[in-house]
Design a protein around this motif. Structure first.
Motif, mmCIF file in Angstrom:
data_model
loop_
_atom_site.group_PDB
_atom_site.id
_atom_site.type_symbol
_atom_site.label_atom_id
_atom_site.label_comp_id
_atom_site.label_asym_id
_atom_site.label_seq_id
_atom_site.Cartn_x
_atom_site.Cartn_y
_atom_site.Cartn_z
ATOM 1 N N ASP A 58 0.331 -1.135 -0.165
ATOM 2 C CA ASP A 58 0.231 -0.102 0.260
ATOM 3 C C ASP A 58 1.038 1.410 0.026
ATOM 4 O O ASP A 58 2.207 1.101 0.659
ATOM 5 C CB ASP A 58 -0.987 -0.122 1.388
ATOM 6 C CG ASP A 58 -2.273 -0.896 1.517
ATOM 7 O OD1 ASP A 58 -2.285 -1.152 -0.080
ATOM 8 O OD2 ASP A 58 -2.448 -1.465 1.975
ATOM 9 N N GLY A 59 0.407 2.757 -0.718
ATOM 10 C CA GLY A 59 1.079 3.383 -0.730
ATOM 11 C C GLY A 59 0.753 4.621 0.558
ATOM 12 O O GLY A 59 -0.105 4.046 0.876
ATOM 13 N N PHE A 60 1.748 5.387 0.588
ATOM 14 C CA PHE A 60 1.281 6.517 1.529
ATOM 15 C C PHE A 60 0.190 6.981 1.252
ATOM 16 O O PHE A 60 0.129 7.444 0.820
ATOM 17 C CB PHE A 60 2.546 6.742 2.149
ATOM 18 C CG PHE A 60 3.298 6.341 2.581
ATOM 19 C CD1 PHE A 60 3.674 4.918 2.759
ATOM 20 C CD2 PHE A 60 4.265 6.720 3.604
ATOM 21 C CE1 PHE A 60 4.600 4.373 3.667
ATOM 22 C CE2 PHE A 60 5.736 6.915 3.779
ATOM 23 C CZ PHE A 60 5.586 4.459 4.894
ATOM 24 N N ARG A 61 -0.652 7.891 1.886
ATOM 25 C CA ARG A 61 -1.775 8.824 1.995
ATOM 26 C C ARG A 61 -0.902 9.832 1.364
ATOM 27 O O ARG A 61 -1.560 11.039 0.025
ATOM 28 C CB ARG A 61 -2.287 8.766 2.608
ATOM 29 C CG ARG A 61 -3.278 8.614 3.656
ATOM 30 C CD ARG A 61 -4.205 8.141 4.198
ATOM 31 N NE ARG A 61 -5.278 9.223 3.765
ATOM 32 C CZ ARG A 61 -6.213 9.717 4.228
ATOM 33 N NH1 ARG A 61 -5.891 9.845 6.164
ATOM 34 N NH2 ARG A 61 -6.824 10.684 4.183
ATOM 35 N N SER A 62 0.483 10.444 2.209
ATOM 36 C CA SER A 62 1.176 11.135 0.894
ATOM 37 C C SER A 62 1.806 11.037 0.250
ATOM 38 O O SER A 62 2.683 10.204 0.659
ATOM 39 C CB SER A 62 2.007 12.268 2.504
ATOM 40 O OG SER A 62 2.804 12.640 1.312
ATOM 41 N N ASN A 63 2.103 11.746 -0.755
ATOM 42 C CA ASN A 63 3.308 11.811 -1.661
ATOM 43 C C ASN A 63 5.268 11.970 -0.652
ATOM 44 O O ASN A 63 5.423 12.184 -1.503
ATOM 45 C CB ASN A 63 3.041 12.644 -2.984
ATOM 46 C CG ASN A 63 2.095 11.974 -3.725
ATOM 47 O OD1 ASN A 63 1.706 10.605 -3.951
ATOM 48 N ND2 ASN A 63 1.166 12.325 -4.372
ATOM 49 N N LEU A 67 6.580 12.370 5.778
ATOM 50 C CA LEU A 67 4.991 11.833 6.404
ATOM 51 C C LEU A 67 4.090 11.300 6.726
ATOM 52 O O LEU A 67 2.763 10.751 6.341
ATOM 53 C CB LEU A 67 4.521 13.205 5.634
ATOM 54 C CG LEU A 67 5.189 14.813 5.812
ATOM 55 C CD1 LEU A 67 4.462 15.799 4.818
ATOM 56 C CD2 LEU A 67 5.741 15.564 6.594
ATOM 57 N N GLY A 68 4.658 9.777 5.972
ATOM 58 C CA GLY A 68 3.580 8.569 6.526
ATOM 59 C C GLY A 68 3.495 8.379 7.601
ATOM 60 O O GLY A 68 4.222 9.436 8.544
ATOM 61 N N THR A 69 1.956 7.891 7.784
ATOM 62 C CA THR A 69 1.937 8.077 9.153
ATOM 63 C C THR A 69 2.227 6.351 10.080
ATOM 64 O O THR A 69 3.347 5.384 9.403
ATOM 65 C CB THR A 69 -0.044 7.049 9.324
ATOM 66 O OG1 THR A 69 -0.107 6.260 8.603
ATOM 67 C CG2 THR A 69 -0.620 8.691 8.865
ATOM 68 N N GLY A 70 2.509 6.283 11.484
ATOM 69 C CA GLY A 70 3.239 5.142 12.147
ATOM 70 C C GLY A 70 2.924 3.750 11.404
ATOM 71 O O GLY A 70 2.974 2.767 11.267
ATOM 72 N N ALA A 71 1.388 3.835 11.706
ATOM 73 C CA ALA A 71 0.738 2.485 10.719
ATOM 74 C C ALA A 71 1.453 2.301 9.553
ATOM 75 O O ALA A 71 1.750 1.117 8.794
ATOM 76 C CB ALA A 71 -0.382 2.449 10.858
ATOM 77 N N GLU A 72 1.298 3.306 8.372
ATOM 78 C CA GLU A 72 2.084 2.696 7.080
ATOM 79 C C GLU A 72 3.819 2.649 7.230
ATOM 80 O O GLU A 72 3.820 2.093 6.472
ATOM 81 C CB GLU A 72 2.120 4.593 6.200
ATOM 82 C CG GLU A 72 0.644 4.817 6.071
ATOM 83 C CD GLU A 72 -0.142 6.071 5.518
ATOM 84 O OE1 GLU A 72 -0.546 6.239 4.641
ATOM 85 O OE2 GLU A 72 0.793 7.286 6.014
ATOM 86 N N TYR A 73 4.478 3.661 8.393
ATOM 87 C CA TYR A 73 6.125 3.194 7.755
ATOM 88 C C TYR A 73 6.318 1.299 8.464
ATOM 89 O O TYR A 73 7.152 0.610 8.487
ATOM 90 C CB TYR A 73 6.688 4.035 9.095
ATOM 91 C CG TYR A 73 6.807 5.441 8.793
ATOM 92 C CD1 TYR A 73 7.928 5.766 7.565
ATOM 93 C CD2 TYR A 73 6.154 6.270 8.857
ATOM 94 C CE1 TYR A 73 7.865 6.167 6.877
ATOM 95 C CE2 TYR A 73 6.400 7.486 8.457
ATOM 96 C CZ TYR A 73 7.747 7.503 7.009
ATOM 97 O OH TYR A 73 7.838 9.016 6.444
ATOM 98 N N MET A 74 5.097 1.104 9.433
ATOM 99 C CA MET A 74 5.003 0.180 10.087
ATOM 100 C C MET A 74 4.699 -1.134 8.608
ATOM 101 O O MET A 74 5.358 -1.967 8.441
ATOM 102 C CB MET A 74 4.267 -0.263 11.454
ATOM 103 C CG MET A 74 3.624 -2.419 11.601
ATOM 104 S SD MET A 74 3.163 -1.790 13.159
ATOM 105 C CE MET A 74 3.625 -1.484 14.455
ATOM 106 N N ALA A 75 3.681 -1.258 7.825
ATOM 107 C CA ALA A 75 3.659 -1.834 7.215
ATOM 108 C C ALA A 75 4.146 -1.741 6.013
ATOM 109 O O ALA A 75 4.347 -2.723 5.426
ATOM 110 C CB ALA A 75 1.808 -1.457 6.516
#
Length: 152
Positions: A58-63, A67-75
């Motif tokens: 999954d891509g990050f919401r931000s480009n 600026l990714g969320t903690g959940a985005e970095y974890m995944a």
């Protein structure tokens, strides 16, 4: 199997499979899924780089990658593996060492990890020679790579 030489390692390789085997139970798992992606590079002057990931990330919401969320970095971190540095190959024994000058997993930085290596036609077979801690248990890893032709 063919005799593997350092010259035969040089080039680019695409990941075909990545399997881990639990050292206690013998159960196999696929840490990057059934159809992993990856590129492994070996240079003539003795450096290597490995990049492995799952096919569906999954891509990050931000480009903005910072600026990714903690959940985005974890995944993202659980679906990607990367390291680079010098490599050392003993043609007599088929033992390959990856020296990790840099690593996505910080604990590996500065380590040398030993792999058994063999070649059959355009397939490179790499495996850990001793169990390592993966996802909470001791496992061995087996990876199969196909040479990427220069025509790609």
């Amino acid at each position: 199997m063919e005799v593997l030489t350092k010259d035969a390692l040089v080039g680019a390789w695409a990941l075909l499979s990545f399997t881990e085997t639990n050292s206690t139970t013998g159960v196999e798992s696929f840490p990057m899924g059934p159809d992993p992606q990856g590129i492994l590079l070996y240079t003539a002057d003795g450096y290597m780089s490995a990049q492995l990931c799952t096919t569906s990330r999954d891509g990050f919401r931000s480009n903005d990658m910072y600026l990714g969320t903690g959940a985005e970095y974890m995944a993202s971190g659980k679906t990607y593996l990367a390291y680079s540095g010098p490599y050392h190959f003993d043609e007599r024994t088929g033992v390959l060492e990856h020296e990790m000058a840099v690593s996505f997993f910080p604990n590996w930085a500065g380590q040398r990890q030993v792999r058994s290596a063999s070649l059959y036609e355009d397939l490179l077979y790499l495996a850990t020679v001793t169990p390592m801690s993966f996802n909470g248990s001791m496992k061995t890893a087996q990876l199969v790579w196909r040479r990427i032709s220069s025509g790609r």
